[in-house]
Enzyme design. Structure first.
Site, PDB file in Angstrom:
ATOM      1  N   SER A 111     -10.506   0.034   6.356  1.00 17.52           N
ATOM      2  CA  SER A 111      -9.680   0.150   5.149  1.00 17.52           C
ATOM      3  C   SER A 111      -9.091  -1.157   4.653  1.00 17.52           C
ATOM      4  CB  SER A 111      -8.558   1.168   5.382  1.00 17.52           C
ATOM      5  OG  SER A 111      -9.099   2.452   5.577  1.00 17.52           O
ATOM      6  N   SER A 120      -9.635   2.209   2.480  1.00 18.47           N
ATOM      7  CA  SER A 120      -8.667   2.950   1.698  1.00 18.47           C
ATOM      8  C   SER A 120      -7.584   2.091   1.048  1.00 18.47           C
ATOM      9  CB  SER A 120      -7.978   3.992   2.595  1.00 18.47           C
ATOM     10  OG  SER A 120      -7.190   3.357   3.579  1.00 18.47           O
ATOM     11  N   LYS A 165       0.840  -1.205   0.000  1.00 18.84           N
ATOM     12  CA  LYS A 165       0.000   0.000   0.000  1.00 18.84           C
ATOM     13  C   LYS A 165       0.873   1.253   0.000  1.00 18.84           C
ATOM     14  CE  LYS A 165      -3.801   2.101   2.648  1.00 18.84           C
ATOM     15  NZ  LYS A 165      -4.722   1.936   3.800  1.00 18.84           N
TER      16      LYS A 165
END
Length: 232
Positions: A210, A186, A110
């Protein structure tokens, strides 16, 4: 007309399978190298038995990235040259019998966790041209020590503050099962990359869903580590 529960479920399953096979948006419905969707346990067994290698896995997934990421758009920066060196080192360790716990397993990272030479943009134009990092995040160090291969960074909403990923910095990330839908967020790019077969594992982070939201929207298993248990 009454339909019993078993018949209904069977029919619904058949319909979903047909839709996935016929729909143009389902990345996995396209012919995929079996390595791209193999589990960690299956891959390690193949690596140990010399039926496949970490380099084979990485090259198969890079081929898939090149074919489908232009539509899915879940990657910020690619690090394929660095990853190939890591995969070759893993291959050597399997050959010598000194393989580590995650040797050769690809992990999408990420756009929140840093490694030396990488840019962490937080999905924002403000940081897209920021200086490369000089230090690693603790989780990146742990993955490297375990032998993982980290081929690319994945998209996020700006400053991680939305349940999808559509930014001026990176554009819109789409769900690989249907490009009209969001992968959630996210950890949007990580969820999309994993569902598309671009990597075997993917890193996310979760304060308000997320990891859990992309996992549910992309048909994945997601694990939100308890605080204090796993380094971040």
């Amino acid at each position: 007309m009454m339909i019993d529960r078993r018949t209904l479920i069977k029919g619904a399953g058949a319909a979903l399978t047909a839709a996935a096979a016929l729909g143009p948006h389902g990345a996995r419905a396209q012919a995929a190298d079996p390595l791209c969707y193999a589990s960690v346990r299956e891959l390690i067994a193949m690596f140990r038995a010399r039926k496949a290698s970490p380099v084979d896995l990485l090259k198969a997934q890079i081929k898939r990235v090149e074919a489908y990421n232009p539509k899915v758009n879940c990657i910020t920066y690619e690090h394929f040259d660095q990853a190939l060196k890591e995969a070759k080192a893993s291959e050597d360790r399997y050959r010598r019998g000194t393989a580590r716990p995650l040797d050769g397993i690809t992990v999408a990272i990420k756009d929140e966790f840093s490694r030396p030479g990488w840019r962490t943009t937080q999905g924002s134009l403000i940081y897209k041209d920021s200086p490369p990092a000089t230090e690693s995040s603790a989780i990146a160090d742990a993955l490297e020590a375990a032998g993982a291969v980290m081929p690319f960074q994945t998209t996020v909403p700006e400053f991680y503050l939305f349940l999808g990923a559509s930014t001026r910095a990176w554009g819109t990330t789409r769900n690989p099962w249907n490009l009209e839908y969001s992968p959630g967020g996210s950890s949007a790019g990580s969820g999309a990359a994993l569902a598309a077969g671009f990597a075997t594992l993917a890193m996310g982070s979760d304060m308000g869903g997320s990891i859990r939201i992309p996992a549910s929207q992309c048909g994945l298993y997601g694990f939100k580590p308890p605080f204090g248990r796993v380094a971040g």
